[in-house]
Design a protein around this motif. Structure first.
Motif, short mmCIF file in Angstrom:
data_model
loop_
_atom_site.label_atom_id
_atom_site.label_comp_id
_atom_site.label_asym_id
_atom_site.label_seq_id
_atom_site.Cartn_x
_atom_site.Cartn_y
_atom_site.Cartn_z
N ARG A 73 0.86 -1.18 0.00
CA ARG A 73 0.00 0.00 0.00
C ARG A 73 0.89 1.23 0.00
O ARG A 73 0.50 2.31 -0.39
CB ARG A 73 -0.90 0.00 1.24
CG ARG A 73 -1.96 -1.09 1.14
CD ARG A 73 -2.91 -1.03 2.30
NE ARG A 73 -2.76 -2.23 3.10
CZ ARG A 73 -3.50 -2.50 4.18
NH1 ARG A 73 -4.40 -1.62 4.61
NH2 ARG A 73 -3.33 -3.61 4.84
N HIS A 130 0.16 -2.93 -5.62
CA HIS A 130 0.67 -1.59 -5.93
C HIS A 130 1.45 -1.70 -7.23
O HIS A 130 2.46 -2.42 -7.28
CB HIS A 130 1.58 -1.13 -4.81
CG HIS A 130 1.79 0.37 -4.80
ND1 HIS A 130 2.19 1.06 -5.92
CD2 HIS A 130 1.65 1.27 -3.81
CE1 HIS A 130 2.29 2.35 -5.62
NE2 HIS A 130 1.95 2.50 -4.35
N ARG A 142 3.40 12.07 -3.33
CA ARG A 142 2.01 12.01 -3.79
C ARG A 142 1.73 13.12 -4.81
O ARG A 142 1.08 12.91 -5.82
CB ARG A 142 1.06 12.14 -2.60
CG ARG A 142 -0.40 12.07 -3.00
CD ARG A 142 -1.32 12.51 -1.91
NE ARG A 142 -1.02 13.87 -1.43
CZ ARG A 142 -1.82 14.57 -0.64
NH1 ARG A 142 -2.94 14.03 -0.20
NH2 ARG A 142 -1.49 15.79 -0.23
N ALA A 180 -4.72 5.71 -11.42
CA ALA A 180 -5.74 5.74 -10.38
C ALA A 180 -5.37 4.80 -9.23
O ALA A 180 -5.53 5.13 -8.05
CB ALA A 180 -7.09 5.36 -10.97
N ARG A 181 -4.88 3.62 -9.56
CA ARG A 181 -4.54 2.65 -8.52
C ARG A 181 -3.45 3.23 -7.61
O ARG A 181 -3.52 3.13 -6.39
CB ARG A 181 -4.11 1.33 -9.16
CG ARG A 181 -3.57 0.29 -8.20
CD ARG A 181 -4.62 -0.36 -7.31
NE ARG A 181 -5.46 -1.32 -7.99
CZ ARG A 181 -5.22 -2.64 -8.07
NH1 ARG A 181 -4.15 -3.13 -7.50
NH2 ARG A 181 -6.06 -3.43 -8.70
N ALA A 188 -2.64 6.40 -7.20
CA ALA A 188 -3.14 7.59 -6.49
C ALA A 188 -3.93 7.17 -5.25
O ALA A 188 -3.77 7.75 -4.17
CB ALA A 188 -4.01 8.42 -7.43
N GLU A 189 -4.73 6.14 -5.41
CA GLU A 189 -5.54 5.66 -4.28
C GLU A 189 -4.63 5.12 -3.17
O GLU A 189 -4.83 5.38 -1.99
CB GLU A 189 -6.49 4.60 -4.87
CG GLU A 189 -7.14 3.62 -3.96
CD GLU A 189 -7.44 2.31 -4.75
OE1 GLU A 189 -8.01 2.38 -5.86
OE2 GLU A 189 -7.08 1.22 -4.25
N ARG A 190 -3.59 4.41 -3.57
CA ARG A 190 -2.68 3.85 -2.55
C ARG A 190 -1.90 4.97 -1.83
O ARG A 190 -1.56 4.83 -0.67
CB ARG A 190 -1.71 2.87 -3.18
CG ARG A 190 -2.43 1.76 -3.90
CD ARG A 190 -2.14 0.39 -3.39
NE ARG A 190 -3.33 -0.43 -3.71
CZ ARG A 190 -3.43 -1.74 -3.55
NH1 ARG A 190 -2.43 -2.41 -3.06
NH2 ARG A 190 -4.54 -2.37 -3.85
N GLU A 193 -3.05 7.79 -0.93
CA GLU A 193 -3.88 8.33 0.16
C GLU A 193 -3.73 7.48 1.41
O GLU A 193 -3.59 7.98 2.51
CB GLU A 193 -5.36 8.41 -0.27
CG GLU A 193 -5.61 9.41 -1.39
CD GLU A 193 -5.00 10.79 -1.12
OE1 GLU A 193 -5.17 11.34 -0.01
OE2 GLU A 193 -4.34 11.32 -2.04
N GLU A 194 -3.73 6.18 1.22
CA GLU A 194 -3.56 5.28 2.36
C GLU A 194 -2.15 5.39 2.93
O GLU A 194 -1.95 5.40 4.15
CB GLU A 194 -3.88 3.84 1.95
CG GLU A 194 -3.45 2.76 2.93
CD GLU A 194 -3.95 2.94 4.36
OE1 GLU A 194 -4.95 3.66 4.58
OE2 GLU A 194 -3.31 2.37 5.28
#
Ligand code: GCU
Length: 648
Positions: free
Chosen positions: A381, A427, A593, A609-610, A612-614, A616-617
């Motif tokens: 992640r 990831h 980021r 997108a994948r 970018a989402e990771r 955030e976490e």
């Protein structure tokens, strides 16, 4: 394959070959694979490929000149033609992928003959995959990329051949030549892969074979009991030895190029030779004898320690265990027994010293085990490119003279980070770890940053390259900054190992403590006043680690218990270092980021997108790490942050 990320082999990287005329000489199944690759490229881009004696001229000649098992090849360019020759079929395949990596450069200028070959004969991935979903560990133990590539619903996957073949292709393109298809913790169902369920392993082996990847199997030491109905698994018992010999012969009938066994014995509850009063050499040699007539190898893991320690007991030090157990056995292992040693003395922490065992067994074939799956480094992640860490390990002069890369005569192994995720690794940027591992196993002294560049260019092209470099290059050190400080390790949530819990393992039986109190933190492993672990090293390391004056900052708390006010070589106190690195780590994640966000038009949408989402976490988690670690040490020590930043 449709719907699956092409990773470092997008069609585009074959354009330089696919637009030209290629001649392929020689025969055999891997030569057919080479031909298939070139023919596929020509179909896409309009070039031509011929077999054997065809009239020229050609832009590229790929020629098999022998019939041995060599993996090396030669490469040269003259008179308008690029030529690759190999005396072994897999060498020709690696030569083809060398041309792919060079791209147009392979066809530009004259190049005198170069010889290429792997420094290490075995370059292996261990999959910690379970056939049947384990109630606690799931389908893949420590897996962060979806389900298993090989197993689903309790059996080998139906669509196995396409996906596993595509996997073999990716592995060959970065130099990996061996895969162990099941978890080192061999549960009841998985034990049967050795006997009545061997056919499923043979199917996997069949899918990997066209790309020169050999299949290995993790087996349970108790197999003669659980599968054979014998009353013992004593390695010196004749019936037991006979059972293994027969079982192994049947394996080779089904899989003639089978690589061998991987064994976790007397480790974290797995059965082993200790139950019979026998040594690990007795255990490994029995399996080596069963494999020897067929050319197989046993990989015997050295991850042996007391996992039921009393935390009150300060005389036991887990870091010492592998050296204590195995060094006395140096010289006793059979030629086809490889001792597989984790690179650090503990367990794949973000920072550990190199295991002292690696320099201490000159008469044993050692394989060094790395962890591509990011168990303790952000679980795919977080972005954490491990190339620089692995490179430091491989260049470390283990016995004071030779590097780990030279000492690892039994090969380089990594725990795989791959699953059935469409991006392979959960990831998408974790693919860089897999690729880097393969390339470092081929050439342990290669510059990891060059390997990273290679991966970026193949995978993403030139457009976003600078941004990707900025995101990945320092990501391991960033991760180190916001997690456990100065080599002390752990501080993770027990069990699943994700996220901070400073005292999570402090009063546990696992032997993983930091001993923080109001005055200081760290583990005294010196010979003079501590556990003596520092004394297990060869010179000059033993002396260097022994004293806090000479111990490198980044390992200080691994080797010494220090006061919070102790001044590091960096000119900061231990406590201020903790605060500063934790604030910096989070800032670095924020910056990474933002860089990633700026690449939105340069990277395909799904991948962008994948990631970018990771991010955030990762940012949420990094802030949690920062605040928990900083608050913990502020409360313990009472020492305020010199910069007056917010600590809770
Ligand atoms: C770690 C990991 C386990 C694994 C073990 C091993 O302890 O958490 O899941 O089984 O290493 O390498 O055997």
């Amino acid at each position: 394959m449709q719907g699956v990320d092409p990773a470092w082999l997008p069609d585009e990287v074959f354009r330089p070959i696919g637009t030209r005329r290629t001649l392929i000489r020689g025969s055999g199944p891997l030569v057919d694979t080479v031909h298939g690759e070139v023919a596929g490229a020509c179909d896409r881009f309009g070039g031509r490929v011929e077999r054997d004696a065809s009239p020229g001229p050609f832009d590229l000649v790929l020629e098999l000149t022998g019939a041995d098992a060599s993996e090396g090849f030669t490469f040269e360019r003259g008179d308008g033609c690029t030529t690759v020759t190999a005396t072994g079929q897999s060498g020709l395949l690696y030569g083809l992928f060398h041309v792919v990596r060079l791209g147009e450069d392979a066809f530009r200028k004259q190049r005198p003959r170069e010889t290429h070959g792997p420094a290490l004969a075995l370059r292996m991935l261990d999959h910690w995959d379970n056939v049947a979903v384990h109630p606690v560990m799931g389908q893949v133990e420590r897996g962060y990329a979806g389900g298993s590539l090989f197993w689903q619903d309790g059996r080998a996957r139906g669509e196995l051949l396409g996906r596993v073949r595509a996997y073999g292709r990716l592995l060959a393109a970065c130099g990996i030549n061996a895969v162990a298809v099941n978890n080192v913790n061999v549960h009841a169902t998985e034990a049967h892969l050795l006997t009545d369920r061997l056919g499923e392993v043979a199917d996997i082996a069949g899918a990997l074979r066209p790309y020169g990847v050999r299949t290995h199997l993790s087996v349970t030491f108790a197999a003669p009991i659980v599968l054979g109905g014998l009353s013992t698994a004593d390695p010196l018992d004749d019936d037991v030895r006979g059972w293994w010999a027969e079982a192994s012969a049947r394996v080779y009938e089904a899989i003639p190029d089978f690589g061998g066994y991987v064994v976790k014995a007397d480790s974290e509850g797995q059965p082993g030779p200790f139950a019979y009063g026998r040594s690990h050499a007795d255990g490994a040699n029995m399996l080596a004898a069963a494999l020897e007539p067929h050319g197989g190898t046993v990989h015997w893991r050295a991850f042996v320690y007391n996992h039921r320690q009393d935390w009150r007991d300060r005389t036991t030090d887990r870091a010492r265990a592998a050296h204590d157990h195995f060094v006395p056995l140096d010289g006793e292992f059979a030629d086809n027994a490889v001792l597989q040693v984790k690179h650090g003395p503990m367990d794949f922490q973000v920072r550990e010293p190199v295991s002292p065992l690696i320099g201490a067994m000159p008469r044993t074939r050692l394989a060094v085990e790395l962890q591509a799956t990011q168990e303790y480094t952000g679980q795919q992640r977080h972005v954490c490119w491990l190339g620089p860490m692995w490179s430091e390990v491989l260049r470390f002069r283990a016995d004071g003279e030779c590097s780990v890369g030279e000492v690892a005569r039994g090969g380089l192994v990594a725990v795989s980070n791959v699953g059935d995720d469409p991006f392979w690794t959960g990831h998408p940027l974790a693919q860089a770890n897999l690729y880097t591992f393969g390339r470092l196993a081929w050439q342990p002294h290669a510059d990891p940053h060059q390997i990273l560049d290679e991966w970026i260019l193949l995978t993403f092209g030139t457009g976003p390259a600078a941004g990707l470099r900025a995101v990945l290059d320092g990501s391991w050190r960033t991760y180190e900054k916001y997690t456990a400080p100065l080599g002390v390790g752990w501080m993770v949530q027990p069990g699943h190992h994700y996220g901070p819990s400073v005292d999570g393992y402090e009063y546990s039986p696992w032997g993983t403590y930091h001993f923080a109190d109001r005055d200081g933190i760290g583990v005294d492993r010196s010979a003079a006043t501590g556990s003596g672990f520092a004394g297990q090293y060869a010179k000059p390391w033993a002396e260097m680690y022994e004293s806090p004056d000479t111990c490198p900052d980044e390992l200080l708390l691994f080797f010494h218990h220090m006061s919070y006010g102790h001044m590091l070589h960096s000119g900061k106190t231990v406590i201020q270092h903790i605060y500063d690195t934790h604030f910096e780590g989070v800032e670095e994640v924020e910056a990474a980021r933002d860089v990633w966000a700026s690449l939105v038009d340069l990277v395909d949408r799904a991948r962008h997108a994948r990631v970018a989402e990771r991010f955030e976490e990762q940012l949420r988690s990094a802030r949690e790490w920062r605040d928990q670690v900083n608050s913990y040490f502020l409360r313990k020590s009472g020492v305020p942050d010199a910069h007056g930043r917010r600590i809770y």
